[in-house]
Write an enzyme that holds these catalytic residues in place. Structure first.
Site, PDB file in Angstrom:
ATOM      1  CE  LYS A 101       1.974 -44.651  35.328  1.00 50.23           C
ATOM      2  NZ  LYS A 101       1.457 -44.733  36.708  1.00 50.23           N
TER       3      LYS A 101
HETATM    4  N1  GLU Z   1      -0.077 -41.537  41.403  1.00 48.21           N
HETATM    5  C1  GLU Z   1      -1.310 -42.233  41.192  1.00 48.21           C
HETATM    6  C2  GLU Z   1      -1.154 -43.207  40.021  1.00 48.21           C
HETATM    7  O1  GLU Z   1      -0.225 -43.084  39.219  1.00 48.21           O
HETATM    8  C3  GLU Z   1      -2.488 -41.295  40.922  1.00 48.21           C
HETATM    9  C4  GLU Z   1      -2.834 -40.476  42.118  1.00 48.21           C
HETATM   10  C5  GLU Z   1      -4.040 -39.546  41.977  1.00 48.21           C
HETATM   11  O2  GLU Z   1      -4.432 -39.182  40.862  1.00 48.21           O
HETATM   12  O3  GLU Z   1      -4.553 -39.145  43.025  1.00 48.21           O
HETATM   13  O4  GLU Z   1      -1.961 -44.098  39.894  1.00 48.21           O
END
Ligand code: GLU
Length: 294
Positions: free
Chosen positions: A231
């Site tokens: 990101k």
């Molecule tokens: N928060 C995680 C991410 O942004 C994704 C977690 C999930 O989908 O279990 O990569």
């Protein structure tokens, strides 16, 4: 009669930056899996680790989803508002002997695996740093809707893993398992970078008496350097100026064949076509032998 949904999925971004093309692919796949089954799609902001948060990332993520027409149901959740659930689960695991305090650091891992140093009590002179889940012996097998059957021996690959970290934050593994279960998620669709975590999640579900949802892990989008987009590094796709093209590209990446005439069309039109024609069977999968997506 129960009013539980037959399908409820979610998108769970960490607000560490704007959504890049890879996270849009994962969001779109989970949205389509839900919508094509007349299911619900929820949004959860995974903001536990304050160190990783970037100002404005949450509003940028919501804005991107709205421009793409990926509307969500239910209340939007933030993990930072749900600490009481994680603490209760940690206490339950400790009471039942399924978790324990640990005084080790990363330096104590042996080839990425925790050797169990504090399993039967902290060695003399060590202070509590984190809390670990006691991983049972044996393999975990699950069926991934895209990859097929997968088997991992968690005890030998990661060993007892951290559920509350030395910096005081609850670990992703504990939070994700509780939130998915407490919110009634039936089906998880997320990026394949998380596939190694799934067996740990299944073990936690079993220890806490929670149901195991189905799982589908979508192919990871690699940057020009062959590494997963992140990101805070990836260039943002032109979501604001040309959302239809971004959706079209994401569908093509997922092996779908949207008509060329839909390129640059309004998101609602692209999504209507995609919900109608969504086919999980054509999503590219990892070739186990070559370890390459094809
Ligand atoms: N928060 C995680 C991410 O942004 C994704 C977690 C999930 O989908 O279990 O990569």
């Amino acid at each position: 009669m129960s009013d539980a949904p037959t399908y409820r999925g979610r998108f769970a971004p960490t607000p560490s930056g704007p959504l890049h093309f890879g996270s849009i692919v994962a969001a779109l796949a989970s949205w389509l899996a839900a919508r094509s089954r007349n299911g619900q799609w929820w949004l959860r902001i995974e903001d536990l680790d304050r160190q990783r948060l970037r100002p404005d990332a949450e509003s940028s993520i919501l804005n991107t989803l709205e421009h793409l027409g990926l509307h969500w149901d239910g209340p939007m959740l933030r993990q930072s508002e749900r600490l009481v659930h994680y603490q209760a689960a940690l206490e339950r695991l400790l009471r039942e002997g399924l978790a324990y305090p640990c005084g080790c650091s990363r330096a104590d891992l042996v080839e990425g695996c925790y050797p169990g140093t504090c399993r039967s009590g902290l060695p003399e002179g060590r202070q509590i740093r984190s809390w670990r889940f006691r991983v049972p012996d044996g393999e975990v097998t699950f069926i991934d809707r895209i990859r097929g059957e997968l088997t991992i021996d968690v005890a030998h690959s990661s060993g007892d893993f951290v559920i509350k970290r030395a910096d005081g934050y609850f670990a992703y593994h504990l939070a994700v398992v509780l939130d998915d279960a407490l919110c009634g998620m039936t089906d998880i669709v997320r990026g394949a970078d998380l596939i190694d975590s799934t067996p740990r999640h299944i073990l936690l579900q079993q220890a806490l008496g929670l149901p195991t949802p189905t799982y589908a892990h979508t192919p990871v989008v690699l940057g020009d350097d062959g590494r997963k987009l992140s990101k805070h590094l990836g260039a943002p796709p032109p979501v604001l100026s040309d959302p239809g093209t971004v959706l079209h590209d994401a569908l093509s990446f997922l092996g779908q064949r949207p008509p060329a005439a839909l390129r640059s069309a309004a998101p609602a039109r692209v999504l209507a076509w995609a919900s109608e024609n969504w086919d999980e069977a054509v999503i590219p999968r990892l070739d186990q032998a070559s370890e390459r997506w094809h």
